[in-house]
Enzyme design. Structure first.
Site, PDB file in Angstrom:
ATOM      1  N   VAL A   9       0.808  -1.226   0.000  1.00  0.00           N
ATOM      2  CA  VAL A   9       0.000   0.000   0.000  1.00  0.00           C
ATOM      3  C   VAL A   9       0.845   1.281   0.000  1.00  0.00           C
ATOM      4  O   VAL A   9       0.305   2.373  -0.115  1.00  0.00           O
ATOM      5  CB  VAL A   9      -1.037   0.032   1.158  1.00  0.00           C
ATOM      6  CG1 VAL A   9      -2.133  -0.999   0.929  1.00  0.00           C
ATOM      7  CG2 VAL A   9      -0.373  -0.149   2.512  1.00  0.00           C
ATOM      8  N   TYR A  67       8.797   7.465  12.531  1.00  0.00           N
ATOM      9  CA  TYR A  67       7.494   6.873  12.864  1.00  0.00           C
ATOM     10  C   TYR A  67       6.556   7.925  13.488  1.00  0.00           C
ATOM     11  O   TYR A  67       5.375   8.015  13.136  1.00  0.00           O
ATOM     12  CB  TYR A  67       7.733   5.716  13.828  1.00  0.00           C
ATOM     13  CG  TYR A  67       6.526   4.895  14.210  1.00  0.00           C
ATOM     14  CD1 TYR A  67       5.953   3.994  13.308  1.00  0.00           C
ATOM     15  CD2 TYR A  67       5.970   4.990  15.490  1.00  0.00           C
ATOM     16  CE1 TYR A  67       4.863   3.218  13.682  1.00  0.00           C
ATOM     17  CE2 TYR A  67       4.885   4.216  15.869  1.00  0.00           C
ATOM     18  CZ  TYR A  67       4.331   3.326  14.965  1.00  0.00           C
ATOM     19  OH  TYR A  67       3.252   2.564  15.336  1.00  0.00           O
ATOM     20  N   ALA A 105       5.255  10.239  10.813  1.00  0.00           N
ATOM     21  CA  ALA A 105       4.227   9.590   9.993  1.00  0.00           C
ATOM     22  C   ALA A 105       2.903   9.494  10.754  1.00  0.00           C
ATOM     23  O   ALA A 105       1.833   9.797  10.209  1.00  0.00           O
ATOM     24  CB  ALA A 105       4.698   8.193   9.578  1.00  0.00           C
ATOM     25  N   LYS A 106       2.971   9.093  12.022  1.00  0.00           N
ATOM     26  CA  LYS A 106       1.740   8.877  12.783  1.00  0.00           C
ATOM     27  C   LYS A 106       1.069  10.204  13.143  1.00  0.00           C
ATOM     28  O   LYS A 106      -0.158  10.294  13.186  1.00  0.00           O
ATOM     29  CB  LYS A 106       2.033   8.045  14.039  1.00  0.00           C
ATOM     30  CG  LYS A 106       2.457   6.598  13.736  1.00  0.00           C
ATOM     31  CD  LYS A 106       1.401   5.849  12.936  1.00  0.00           C
ATOM     32  CE  LYS A 106       1.663   4.353  12.861  1.00  0.00           C
ATOM     33  NZ  LYS A 106       0.696   3.669  11.970  1.00  0.00           N
ATOM     34  N   ILE A 151       0.539  -2.206  22.286  1.00  0.00           N
ATOM     35  CA  ILE A 151      -0.349  -3.357  22.109  1.00  0.00           C
ATOM     36  C   ILE A 151       0.513  -4.597  21.865  1.00  0.00           C
ATOM     37  O   ILE A 151       1.497  -4.543  21.110  1.00  0.00           O
ATOM     38  CB  ILE A 151      -1.299  -3.129  20.909  1.00  0.00           C
ATOM     39  CG1 ILE A 151      -2.027  -1.773  21.032  1.00  0.00           C
ATOM     40  CG2 ILE A 151      -2.307  -4.273  20.803  1.00  0.00           C
ATOM     41  CD1 ILE A 151      -2.870  -1.561  22.277  1.00  0.00           C
TER      42      ILE A 151
HETATM   43  P1  NAD Z   1       2.363  -5.916  12.817  1.00  0.00           P
HETATM   44  O1  NAD Z   1       3.764  -5.760  12.375  1.00  0.00           O
HETATM   45  O2  NAD Z   1       1.949  -7.153  13.538  1.00  0.00           O
HETATM   46  O3  NAD Z   1       1.370  -5.700  11.599  1.00  0.00           O
HETATM   47  C1  NAD Z   1       1.571  -4.727  10.613  1.00  0.00           C
HETATM   48  C2  NAD Z   1       0.844  -5.169   9.373  1.00  0.00           C
HETATM   49  O4  NAD Z   1       1.114  -4.247   8.312  1.00  0.00           O
HETATM   50  C3  NAD Z   1       1.322  -6.538   8.910  1.00  0.00           C
HETATM   51  O5  NAD Z   1       0.205  -7.296   8.508  1.00  0.00           O
HETATM   52  C4  NAD Z   1       2.180  -6.187   7.701  1.00  0.00           C
HETATM   53  O6  NAD Z   1       2.230  -7.227   6.764  1.00  0.00           O
HETATM   54  C5  NAD Z   1       1.444  -4.985   7.154  1.00  0.00           C
HETATM   55  N1  NAD Z   1       2.256  -4.185   6.253  1.00  0.00           N
HETATM   56  C6  NAD Z   1       3.498  -3.680   6.484  1.00  0.00           C
HETATM   57  N2  NAD Z   1       3.921  -3.024   5.393  1.00  0.00           N
HETATM   58  C7  NAD Z   1       2.930  -3.129   4.457  1.00  0.00           C
HETATM   59  C8  NAD Z   1       2.778  -2.656   3.131  1.00  0.00           C
HETATM   60  N3  NAD Z   1       3.746  -1.939   2.533  1.00  0.00           N
HETATM   61  N4  NAD Z   1       1.648  -2.945   2.463  1.00  0.00           N
HETATM   62  C9  NAD Z   1       0.665  -3.672   3.052  1.00  0.00           C
HETATM   63  N5  NAD Z   1       0.754  -4.145   4.306  1.00  0.00           N
HETATM   64  C10 NAD Z   1       1.874  -3.873   5.003  1.00  0.00           C
HETATM   65  O7  NAD Z   1       2.067  -4.640  13.708  1.00  0.00           O
HETATM   66  P2  NAD Z   1       0.799  -4.235  14.583  1.00  0.00           P
HETATM   67  O8  NAD Z   1       1.302  -4.016  15.940  1.00  0.00           O
HETATM   68  O9  NAD Z   1      -0.339  -5.150  14.351  1.00  0.00           O
HETATM   69  O10 NAD Z   1       0.500  -2.784  13.953  1.00  0.00           O
HETATM   70  C11 NAD Z   1      -0.666  -2.467  13.204  1.00  0.00           C
HETATM   71  C12 NAD Z   1      -0.792  -0.958  13.136  1.00  0.00           C
HETATM   72  O11 NAD Z   1      -0.953  -0.434  14.448  1.00  0.00           O
HETATM   73  C13 NAD Z   1       0.452  -0.267  12.561  1.00  0.00           C
HETATM   74  O12 NAD Z   1       0.059   0.824  11.778  1.00  0.00           O
HETATM   75  C14 NAD Z   1       1.171   0.219  13.800  1.00  0.00           C
HETATM   76  O13 NAD Z   1       1.985   1.326  13.509  1.00  0.00           O
HETATM   77  C15 NAD Z   1      -0.001   0.581  14.681  1.00  0.00           C
HETATM   78  N6  NAD Z   1       0.323   0.622  16.101  1.00  0.00           N
HETATM   79  C16 NAD Z   1       0.775  -0.482  16.755  1.00  0.00           C
HETATM   80  C17 NAD Z   1       1.057  -0.399  18.113  1.00  0.00           C
HETATM   81  C18 NAD Z   1       1.543  -1.578  18.903  1.00  0.00           C
HETATM   82  O14 NAD Z   1       1.881  -1.371  20.075  1.00  0.00           O
HETATM   83  N7  NAD Z   1       1.589  -2.788  18.372  1.00  0.00           N
HETATM   84  C19 NAD Z   1       0.880   0.804  18.779  1.00  0.00           C
HETATM   85  C20 NAD Z   1       0.423   1.909  18.086  1.00  0.00           C
HETATM   86  C21 NAD Z   1       0.134   1.798  16.737  1.00  0.00           C
END
Ligand code: NAD
Length: 247
Positions: free
Chosen positions: A65, A156, A159-160, A189
């Site tokens: 994406v 990061y 971006a966020k 998380i």
């Molecule tokens: P994760 O690494 O388990 O999942 C990230 C997902 O994004 C994966 O399915 C990966 O394949 C997909 N992805 C990465 N690059 C991609 C691309 N170029 N095209 C399509 N898909 C792509 O991480 P997560 O913890 O499940 O994070 C999910 C979202 O939540 C992210 O945006 C992350 O920044 C945000 N987030 C996570 C946390 C946390 O503590 N885990 C906290 C705040 C925000």
């Protein structure tokens, strides 16, 4: 209250972690889910089986994406398969942490492209379909780091935080339509992203969280259902799901 039965959602990065919990919770609520993945085909296929087992419907589409053409292809495949798009969850994200002094241009650009430019790519491709929905929802998964900053996370955090400004501006532009635009800002998380943090640092993080634990992916997923089902009058907001870490 919006009836979610037979609505169609695209969840970017929907095969793993928070995205997988969101896909599953949407399916539980009767939504047909297009699970986007980039490289993790195995987990996307397993999730489709799990969703079908509970009587739901889901379809996986490979697309990076951060690339506009691939995002257009994702939306076209979603339309070919399910015929409509009501909900777009921009969840795909990565980290490439490094102190600013050591941060390479490549790690800056990759993190901005995957987390932020992706949101432009998918939204611009899907918007005309979302506008046809009687209850369109765009939900951007931002982060507490975009609100409070994070050591070693200038790329990061930029971006966020960008996703939050984007959410508010697009919400204003779409306020007269049936499409709401909101951000969810998770705290820490318990997914691979957080499991990669060294144990001693994880312990220090938990000690600072008022509720003294990491969040679970399904706690983010339930926030998505709230915005989709009960969020007719909620737009341009940040929903903080963080155990009290940032208020
Ligand atoms: P994760 O690494 O388990 O999942 C990230 C997902 O994004 C994966 O399915 C990966 O394949 C997909 N992805 C990465 N690059 C991609 C691309 N170029 N095209 C399509 N898909 C792509 O991480 P997560 O913890 O499940 O994070 C999910 C979202 O939540 C992210 O945006 C992350 O920044 C945000 N987030 C996570 C946390 C946390 O503590 N885990 C906290 C705040 C925000």
């Amino acid at each position: 209250m919006t009836d979610l039965n037979n609505k169609v959602a695209i969840v970017t990065g929907g095969g793993k972690g928070i995205g997988a919990a969101i896909s599953m919770e949407l399916a539980r609520n009767g939504v047909k889910v297009v699970i986007n993945y980039n490289t993790s085909i195995g987990s996307a296929e397993k999730l489709i089986m799990d969703i079908k087992e509970i009587g739901g419907d889901a379809y996986a589409v490979q697309a990076d994406v951060s690339n506009l053409e691939e995002s257009k292809k994702l939306v076209e495949e979603a339309i070919d398969h399910f015929g409509r798009i009501d909900i777009l969850v921009n969840n795909a994200g990565i980290t490439r942490d490094s102190t600013f002094k050591k941060l390479s241009e490549e790690d800056w650009r990759t993190v901005i492209d995957v987390n932020l430019t992706s949101v432009y790519n998918t939204t611009s491709a899907a918007l005309s379909y979302l506008l046809e929905s009687d209850a369109g929802r765009i939900i951007n998964i931002s982060s507490i780091i975009g609100q409070a900053g994070g050591f070693g996370q200038t790329n990061y955090a930029a971006a966020k935080a960008g996703m939050i400004g984007y959410t508010k501006s697009l919400a204003l532009e779409l306020a007269k339509s049936n499409v709401t635009v909101n951000a969810i800002c998770p705290g820490f998380i318990d997914t691979e992203m957080v499991q990669e943090i060294p144990e001693n640092v994880r312990e220090k993080i938990v000690a600072k969280i008022p509720q003294r634990r990491f969040g679970q992916p399904d706690e983010i997923a339930r926030g998505i259902i709230y915005l989709c089902k009960d969020g007719e009058y909620i737009t341009g907001q940040q929903l903080n799901i963080n155990g009290g870490l940032y208020m």
